[in-house]
Design an enzyme around this catalytic site. Structure first.
Site, short mmCIF file in Angstrom:
data_model
loop_
_atom_site.label_atom_id
_atom_site.label_comp_id
_atom_site.label_asym_id
_atom_site.label_seq_id
_atom_site.Cartn_x
_atom_site.Cartn_y
_atom_site.Cartn_z
N CYS A 28 62.57 -30.20 18.66
CA CYS A 28 63.33 -28.98 18.93
C CYS A 28 64.71 -29.38 19.45
O CYS A 28 64.82 -30.07 20.46
CB CYS A 28 62.60 -28.14 19.98
SG CYS A 28 63.62 -26.79 20.61
N CYS A 72 66.88 -25.52 26.97
CA CYS A 72 66.16 -24.23 26.94
C CYS A 72 65.10 -24.17 28.04
O CYS A 72 64.40 -25.15 28.29
CB CYS A 72 65.51 -24.06 25.57
SG CYS A 72 64.53 -22.57 25.43
N CYS A 79 60.13 -24.01 26.85
CA CYS A 79 59.05 -25.01 26.85
C CYS A 79 59.32 -26.07 27.92
O CYS A 79 60.47 -26.34 28.24
CB CYS A 79 58.98 -25.70 25.49
SG CYS A 79 58.49 -24.58 24.17
N CYS A 118 63.09 -21.35 16.67
CA CYS A 118 62.27 -21.64 17.86
C CYS A 118 60.94 -22.16 17.33
O CYS A 118 60.17 -21.41 16.70
CB CYS A 118 62.06 -20.38 18.68
SG CYS A 118 60.77 -20.62 19.92
N CYS A 151 45.48 -15.99 33.31
CA CYS A 151 46.56 -16.90 32.86
C CYS A 151 47.31 -17.45 34.06
O CYS A 151 48.35 -18.08 33.89
CB CYS A 151 47.49 -16.18 31.89
SG CYS A 151 48.26 -14.73 32.59
#
Ligand SMILES: C[S@@+](CC[C@H](N)C(=O)[O-])C[C@H]1O[C@@H](n2cnc3c(N)ncnc32)[C@H](O)[C@@H]1O
Length: 399
Positions: A64, A70, A73, A145, A356
């Site tokens: 990427c 970014c 991630c 992305c 989560c």
């Protein structure tokens, strides 16, 4: 020169300088690095790497171009095998440190895809379109992305033809080769013509209200033999393959001929998935999600499930039902006191807790553990290339 000792729960390298802990982004255990402090606190500092003197054997080159800046991630520089190891260790350490009862954690269930798996993405827009740069509100302009669905990637060049000056955010959702685009703007006359070629559904979101602007009102997703409707504001798991594995685990725990409460049921997906031979009541606060749940019930020709719209704790209190099993799948904040108290009042034989957020998960398990044995915890990789993990716990009432 500093040596990285281990990883923290966010995938950052940990090292020490003058007895102070430093969290270093994009640094792996055993790497020797020179760092650049970006935030200095009393007890710790945050840093990034200005130079690598020695790189770790398990470091890979992320596929990427935006990865270094970014904020999306965080562990793409680890091979997938090592990402799974990191997540397994993370949940094991959290359980060991914070859960009152020590239990063995099952092996993490991997994701089938580590690229192009996300079916929902929120793009930040301010003349540019992309994601926030790590720790800032600056937007990195992106053309693709790698973790997002291929159709979402294809749509980016169309999104760039909109008048981006008038847009705050764009949310793209996919399902069954269909694309829904939701544009947060103040202009109800925004020209959406460039998107008509690629999107099957377009909404404008103005002052938190969804205005249908083009095409179908909804898109659909399939999970094994079930079909589910997705509307602009309703929750749907972001990784359909891992979602299917997670729901099958729930099915395994439930078995047949049970009365089940599916708390925080979203669009009724779990409840419908397990309702073939069970009676289910789903409770959910989002009215759009409940409307979708009612339609999902019809689409899938299911009778033995009913949905209630409202706050989980309050609706539980009024419920006349005798559940054998209660499933909870709350947002990151976990269960509040009222909900836990009302769950405990039912005294169901079993509880399935899906989460989560490992910290609120463990906090709530410690309360439930006074009355329930935790039989199993299984982590699932719903979010490859990020530090996030989904966990499921199976609890049985103490005798
Ligand atoms: C993690 S999602 C789970 C959805 C569903 N179980 C699934 O697998 O698709 C959490 C859901 O809880 C709902 N929710 C949040 N707060 C709630 C509350 N106080 N009472 C009931 N539902 C709530 C959200 O709208 C969201 O749909």
């Amino acid at each position: 020169m500093l040596k990285i000792e281990k990883l923290d729960h966010y995938g950052r390298g940990i090292t020490k300088l003058d007895n102070k802990t430093i969290f270093v982004e994009n640094a792996l255990p055993d790497e020797i690095v020179e760092i650049n402090i970006i935030k200095e606190k009393k007890k710790y500092s945050e840093a990034n790497v200005s130079k690598y003197f020695q790189k770790a054997n398990n470091r890979i080159e992320p596929n990427c171009p935006y990865y270094n800046s970014c904020g999306g991630c965080n562990i793409m520089h680890l091979s997938y095998k090592d990402q799974l190891k990191f997540k397994q260790n993370k949940i094991e350490n959290i359980i060991k440190k914070y859960l009152n009862e020590q239990i063995k954690i099952n092996n993490i269930v991997a994701s089938d895809r580590i690229e192009f798996y996300r079916n929902k993405v929120t793009f930040q827009v301010r003349e540019k379109i992309g994601f926030y740069k790590e720790h800032t509100y600056d937007i990195i302009n992106i053309d693709n992305c790698i973790i997002s669905d291929k159709l979402i990637n294809k749509s980016i060049k169309y999104l760039k033809n909109l008048n981006l000056k008038e847009i705050n955010k764009i949310i793209c959702r996919t399902g069954l080769d269909e694309l829904m685009i939701i544009i947060e703007t103040q202009n109800k006359n925004l020209d959406i013509t460039p998107l008509k070629e690629i999107a099957s559904s377009i909404y404008l979101k103005i002052n938190n209200k969804y205005i249908h602007a083009y095409g179908n009102k909804n898109i659909y997703e399939k999970l094994e033999n079930y079909k589910f409707k997705i509307s602009p504001d309703s929750f749907f798991q972001v990784n359909i393959d891992t979602c299917s594995k997670l729901y099958n685990k729930v099915k395994e725990y439930i078995g047949n001929n049970k009365n089940v409460i599916d708390l925080y049921c979203g669009t009724g997906t779990i409840g419908i998935f397990i309702s073939k031979n069970n009676n289910v009541i789903g409770i959910e606060i989002n009215e759009y999600a409940i409307k979708d749940a009612e339609e999902n019930k019809k689409i899938n020709k299911i009778d033995n499930i009913n949905f209630i719209c409202g706050d989980s704790g309050k609706k539980l209190k009024q419920l006349k039902f005798n559940p054998n099993i209660i499933i909870v799948d709350p947002p990151r904040s976990g269960l509040n006191k009222e909900t836990i108290n009302n769950i405990l009042k039912f005294g169901s034989k079993e509880i399935i807790y899906i989460s989560c957020d490992p910290m609120t998960f463990v906090r709530d398990l410690n309360i439930l553990n006074k009355y329930y044995d935790i039989k199993e915890i299984t982590p699932f990789d719903m979010f490859p290339n990020t530090y996030h993990i989904e966990n499921i716990a199976y609890l049985v009432k103490k005798v």
